[in-house]
Each structure stands twice: as C-alpha cells, then as structure tokens.
Enzyme design. Structure first.
Site, PDB file in Angstrom:
ATOM      1  CB  SER A  64       2.766  15.502 -35.672  1.00 44.37           C
ATOM      2  OG  SER A  64       1.867  15.164 -34.636  1.00 44.37           O
ATOM      3  CE  LYS A 123       6.584  10.211 -40.366  1.00 45.87           C
ATOM      4  NZ  LYS A 123       6.823   9.297 -39.244  1.00 45.87           N
ATOM      5  N   GLY A 179       8.516   7.562 -32.963  1.00 46.95           N
ATOM      6  CA  GLY A 179       7.323   7.405 -32.140  1.00 46.95           C
ATOM      7  C   GLY A 179       7.422   6.202 -31.233  1.00 46.95           C
ATOM      8  CG  ASN A 203      -0.360   8.992 -32.317  1.00 49.75           C
ATOM      9  OD1 ASN A 203       0.048  10.045 -31.816  1.00 49.75           O
ATOM     10  ND2 ASN A 203      -0.126   8.666 -33.590  1.00 49.75           N
ATOM     11  NE  ARG A 204      -7.090  12.123 -27.515  1.00 54.04           N
ATOM     12  CZ  ARG A 204      -8.077  11.237 -27.659  1.00 54.04           C
ATOM     13  NH1 ARG A 204      -8.391  10.796 -28.881  1.00 54.04           N
ATOM     14  NH2 ARG A 204      -8.749  10.808 -26.608  1.00 54.04           N
ATOM     15  CG  MET A 205       1.255   9.492 -28.831  1.00 52.22           C
ATOM     16  SD  MET A 205       0.582   8.643 -27.390  1.00 52.22           S
ATOM     17  CE  MET A 205       2.039   8.489 -26.373  1.00 52.22           C
ATOM     18  N   GLY A 206       1.036  14.004 -29.113  1.00 52.42           N
ATOM     19  CA  GLY A 206       1.406  15.407 -28.970  1.00 52.42           C
ATOM     20  C   GLY A 206       2.874  15.643 -28.640  1.00 52.42           C
ATOM     21  CB  SER A 263       0.810   0.704 -36.787  1.00 54.24           C
ATOM     22  OG  SER A 263       0.749   2.065 -36.428  1.00 54.24           O
TER      23      SER A 263
END
Length: 349
Positions: free
Chosen positions: A176, A212, A60, A108-111, A313
C-alpha cells in the site's frame, strides 16, 4: 445496458466513501444468498484450495469482514477481506477516496482504516461457528501493520497468529502506498526477515500465505522478490496493488495523492504480471489485479500468467453483476479455445 448503468448517475451524486458504506450496509441485508455453483472448466486447485472459478473480490471493499458471503453470492470464486491491522485505526483524513469518472479509475489514500483484529476475528468466528452466514467459500484475509507501530514485522507476525486459524489464506500486504514506509518491506533484506517471522508465527498451521506487491518495482526488485518467495515457499504472489505513478488523466481529481486503480493501471499491472511470470519461471502461482473490467481483460491476464484474478474498481463502474459476467465470459473463452480447463490457458500467450 444494465440496471446498474441506469442507477449509476444517482449513486455518483453521493461522495465515494459514504456511497461505499451504504453499499456495505445493503449487502449486509443479503448475507446468506446463493453462491455460484462451481464451473467445471474454470475450477482449479491452487495452494491446496478448491477455487470454483478464478474471479475474486479484491481487498479494500470489505475491510472488516462484514459481507463476505454476500460477495460470494454475487458470483465471486473467492473473497479477500481487509486490510486488517492489530489495533483499530481511523486511517487518513477525509476526503480520501475519489472517483475519476472520465478515466474509469479511483484514487484512494485510505490508510488501512479498519476496526482491528478483534472485530474481524469475532465476525469470522461467528461465521464459522454459528452457521448463520456459514456458506461454503474461500475467504482470505489481507493483513497489515498499524501506521504507528514501533515494530511492523511484529504486527504481521501477530496478525498471522490471529488470522491463520480463521482464514482460507492470508495475504501479507506490504505494497500500500498510503502507509508511510510500508513499501520498504519489499526490499530484499526486510522481505526475508518479514516472511521468516510470518512463517514462524503460522507454526503448524497450513494456511497458505500470499504476498501482495506494488507495480512500481524495478527489475532487480522483481528478481529478488521471486527468489525469496520461492525459497520461503509462498503459495502465491498478487500482482499488483495501486500505483503512485500518474499516466495522463482527464478527471478533476487527477492530482489527488494516493494509489491509482482502475483502467489507467491496466497496462502497468499487466506488464508487471508478465515480469513476475518470467522472473519466477512459472514456479509460483500468480494472482492478476489492476484494471480488469472486461472478459477480454480477464482472459488476457490469465494468458499472461495469472491463475486467479481480482477486481474492485471496475465494480464501481460496472456494478454488482460484473463477477457473473466475467465468469460466464471466461467459460466461453475456454470453450472457444478448445480447452477443457482454464488452467491450460495460464501463461499461454
């Protein structure tokens, strides 16, 4: 107080995603820096790989394999790039990355925004063949499926064929919360089919496969995942990804949709690690992730059953010196415990 703590208020004036992009560009100038020498008491061989220390950079951060050697130069024992999908994709609409400063957290909602398999392949091939950034070091690749894919299992199989020759290890990311329906691949039947496809796609290559997982799992899910992972001879389980649950948060962005990471995830991720350690009976190595920010956090995760840990983070709040501080602190913890190797501390709580 560190130099980063003085700079942090200025950095936090920049929105999170542009600040991250500037960080990647700055690190790109440092590619080829000096890696941290292996620490004898922290070195371990896991999944056939010689980890110089157990502190890893979580995926990420370097989604497109732009700066793995710069990260190794910060003291990380290994770096995981990605998530990488077969085709480039933009990810979700912006803004999609939020600092929760009062909670020392990130949403986060990066996608799965990334440049795609071809761009990452080109960088990893160049790293290997030219030697320009050819520092030794473990660089894993986290693989995913495109959001609009008609066959996500086929996407993972394709990514395995493409990345297995180039990666130190592969991580199959099915946890995710920002790709609709992705976590359904953690269900028993779907997971078995997915792993069969990945293992078949790997063929005769020996690249270790990690899996994961989400922290938002039921006990029955944990039992079935462990059984399948052991049956399919996976190299490790990574516990855990971000959570969709919301503990009590104080920050203005607390209501944003997406995955929550950082300090509020610590207890949940720790408990899930313990759950997986118990369910697996120690039969498969575990990687602890989520809310690790201090030496005590890292040591607690090791003693709860993690052979390796990853951070991300916490770097937002503690700065680039965190990896070296954790490595030095873990070396001290091993010595104070009267142990010769950190492997002796794994699962010792």
């Amino acid at each position: 107080m560190t130099p980063y703590s003085l700079l942090r208020p200025l950095i936090f004036r920049i929105p999170a995603e542009p600040a991250h992009r500037l960080t990647i560009k700055a690190l790109g100038l440092a590619q080829g820096g000096t890696t941290l020498a292996p620490t004898p008491s922290l070195a371990q061989r896991i999944a056939g790989l010689a980890f110089p220390n157990p502190v890893g950079m979580a995926p990420g951060f370097d989604k497109n394999a732009e700066v793995p050697d710069a990260m190794l130069g910060l003291g990380f024992g290994f770096v995981e790039v990605g998530t990488v999908t077969p085709r480039p994709q933009e990810g979700n609409p912006k803004p999609r990355l939020f600092r929760l400063v009062e909670d020392r957290a990130v949403i986060n909602r990066m996608g799965f925004n990334n440049e795609g398999a071809q761009a990452v392949t080109n960088r990893l091939v160049r790293r290997r063949e030219t030697g320009k950034h050819g520092l030794p070091g473990i660089v894993g690749v986290n693989i995913g499926a495109n959001k609009d894919s008609a066959d996500r299992i086929a996407d993972y199989a394709l990514m395995t064929r493409l990345m297995a020759p180039l990666a130190s290890y592969l991580t199959v990311n099915i946890s995710s919360p920002n790709t609709p329906g992705l976590r359904a691949l953690q269900d028993e039947g779907a997971l078995a089919a997915l792993l069969d496809a990945v293992i078949e796609a790997r063929g005769n290559m020996t690249t270790p496969v990690f899996l994961k997982l989400a922290p938002d799992l039921e006990p029955a899910d944990i039992d079935s995942i462990c059984r399948i992972a052991i049956e399919k001879q996976l190299a490790a389980l990574i516990i855990s990804n971000t959570t969709i649950t919301r503990p009590v948060l104080r920050s203005a962005h607390a209501g944003e949709a997406g995955g929550l990471s950082g300090a509020p995830l610590r207890e949940l991720a720790l408990q899930r690690l313990r759950d997986f350690r118990k369910a697996s009976g120690g039969a498969i190595p575990l990687v602890g992730v989520g809310g690790i920010a201090t030496v005590d956090d890292a040591w607690e995760r090791i003693r709860a059953g993690a052979s390796l840990i990853q951070i991300y983070s916490a770097m937002v709040y503690e700065g680039p010196g965190l990896a070296r501080r954790l490595v030095a602190g873990l070396e001290r913890k091993v010595r104070e415990a009267g142990l010769t190797s950190i492997a002796e501390a794994v699962g010792s709580e």
